[in-house]
Design a protein around this motif. Structure first.
Motif, PDB file in Angstrom:
ATOM      1  N   UNK A   1       6.437  10.151  -0.760  1.00 48.72           N
ATOM      2  CA  UNK A   1       5.166   9.449  -0.830  1.00 48.72           C
ATOM      3  C   UNK A   1       5.398   8.294  -1.796  1.00 48.72           C
ATOM      4  N   UNK A   2       5.147   7.053  -1.366  1.00 47.52           N
ATOM      5  CA  UNK A   2       5.581   5.916  -2.157  1.00 47.52           C
ATOM      6  C   UNK A   2       4.621   4.740  -2.015  1.00 47.52           C
TER       7      UNK A   2
ATOM      8  N   UNK B   1       0.788  -1.214   0.000  1.00 50.97           N
ATOM      9  CA  UNK B   1       0.000   0.000   0.000  1.00 50.97           C
ATOM     10  C   UNK B   1       0.825   1.272   0.000  1.00 50.97           C
ATOM     11  N   UNK B   2       0.140   2.409  -0.050  1.00 50.85           N
ATOM     12  CA  UNK B   2       0.815   3.716  -0.103  1.00 50.85           C
ATOM     13  C   UNK B   2       1.113   4.265   1.287  1.00 50.85           C
ATOM     14  N   UNK B   3       2.286   4.879   1.431  1.00 50.15           N
ATOM     15  CA  UNK B   3       2.694   5.480   2.692  1.00 50.15           C
ATOM     16  C   UNK B   3       3.447   6.785   2.437  1.00 50.15           C
TER      17      UNK B   3
ATOM     18  N   UNK C   1       3.190   7.343   7.843  1.00 47.87           N
ATOM     19  CA  UNK C   1       1.733   7.237   7.946  1.00 47.87           C
ATOM     20  C   UNK C   1       1.175   6.671   6.653  1.00 47.87           C
ATOM     21  N   UNK C   2       0.041   6.009   6.759  1.00 47.70           N
ATOM     22  CA  UNK C   2      -0.642   5.484   5.580  1.00 47.70           C
ATOM     23  C   UNK C   2      -1.379   6.621   4.874  1.00 47.70           C
ATOM     24  N   UNK C   3      -1.372   6.600   3.535  1.00 45.86           N
ATOM     25  CA  UNK C   3      -2.061   7.613   2.736  1.00 45.86           C
ATOM     26  C   UNK C   3      -2.856   6.909   1.648  1.00 45.86           C
ATOM     27  N   UNK C   4      -3.499   7.681   0.793  1.00 41.42           N
ATOM     28  CA  UNK C   4      -4.284   7.102  -0.294  1.00 41.42           C
ATOM     29  C   UNK C   4      -3.409   6.889  -1.522  1.00 41.42           C
TER      30      UNK C   4
ATOM     31  N   UNK D   1       4.238   4.480  13.705  1.00 44.16           N
ATOM     32  CA  UNK D   1       4.181   5.891  13.325  1.00 44.16           C
ATOM     33  C   UNK D   1       5.559   6.537  13.192  1.00 44.16           C
ATOM     34  N   UNK D   2       6.610   5.826  13.598  1.00 46.62           N
ATOM     35  CA  UNK D   2       7.970   6.386  13.534  1.00 46.62           C
ATOM     36  C   UNK D   2       8.959   5.234  13.491  1.00 46.62           C
ATOM     37  N   UNK D   3      10.026   5.381  12.668  1.00 53.15           N
ATOM     38  CA  UNK D   3      11.054   4.346  12.602  1.00 53.15           C
ATOM     39  C   UNK D   3      12.433   4.966  12.772  1.00 53.15           C
ATOM     40  N   UNK D   4      13.313   4.182  13.349  1.00 56.46           N
ATOM     41  CA  UNK D   4      14.740   4.519  13.443  1.00 56.46           C
ATOM     42  C   UNK D   4      15.492   3.278  12.996  1.00 56.46           C
TER      43      UNK D   4
END
Length: 254
Positions: A79-80, A59-61, A196-199, A184-187
């Protein structure tokens, strides 16, 4: 009479003390102190973390943060689609921005000469549309790291633990923030970013605008000392000009 009264009072006081001690012994002990700090994952927590990580695999994020490479930090916004088929965004170096394009797993980057110089790349940028194809080792490959790569680093190990909302996978340089909304956050690998998830439209729309007619892109090269450089565009090979054979001389007239 006084002695009797005193004895009664002493007996009553003793009986009351016995009753108080008996009742007090039935009082439940205070609860143990709540443990603070990191704690190992339960089986249920491990399953929950795994499910949240798997939600990032498709999915898109949108990703917004920084990447560390070559001892420096660069701003990144992307956005990918998680499969690496489509994406776009910006890379910031020294306060200057360049455009990122992801198309079928190929990573493109473009910007003006000051931007490339801020990245440590010499030479003039390519002619319009100005896209350069990034080799896998440019900036440690961190301009776009596929979710499958960083999710592998976040997979729970036997030493995975939680500290409040922060999850540690047990591997070095691999942690994430876990909330009711998911990861919600990565290191990971020097990437520090909100996710975050987007359309789908929020990915495909901007990518189509930025990457219109991007062409094959110009590959980056290296100088003899190993520094990155923008390879000059190779001039097109033109077909040889047609030649006309000289007409044979006319025979002499008698």
């Amino acid at each position: 009479m006084t002695a009797v009264v005193l004895a009664v009072l002493m007996l009553a006081a003793g009986a009351w003390a016995i009753i108080w001690i008996a009742n007090d012994s039935k009082t439940p002990p205070p609860p143990p102190p709540v443990a603070t700090g990191p704690k190992s994952l339960t089986t249920l927590e491990t399953a929950g973390i795994t499910a949240l990580l798997n939600s990032q695999r498709s999915g898109p994020h949108a990703l917004n943060g920084t990447v560390a490479a070559n001892g420096r930090s660069f701003g990144i916004q992307l956005a990918y689609m998680a499969d690496g088929s489509t994406g776009s965004g910006t890379l910031t170096a020294g306060g200057l921005r360049g455009d990122i394009l992801v198309d079928q797993g190929v990573i493109y980057l473009r910007g003006d000469q000051p931007f490339w110089a801020a990245l440590g790349v010499s030479g003039p940028p390519p002619a319009p549309p100005g896209w350069t194809v990034l080799p896998p080792d440019f900036l440690g490959g961190k301009v776009f790291v596929t979710p499958g790569t960083w999710l592998a680093a976040l997979a729970p190990t036997n030493t995975a633990r939680l500290d409040g909302a922060t999850y540690f996978s047990g591997r070095a340089d691999a942690s994430a923030r876990v909330t009711d909304a998911g990861i919600t956050y990565i290191h990971v690998f020097g990437i520090n970013a909100d996710i975050r998830a987007i359309t789908p439209a929020e990915v495909t729309g901007p990518a189509a605008l930025v990457g219109a007619e991007h062409g094959p892109g110009v590959p980056l090269g290296r100088t003899p000392s190993g520094e990155w450089t923008l390879a000059p565009a190779v001039p097109p090979v033109l077909p040889p000009a047609p030649t006309t054979a000289a007409a044979p001389p006319a025979p002499p007239t008698s």
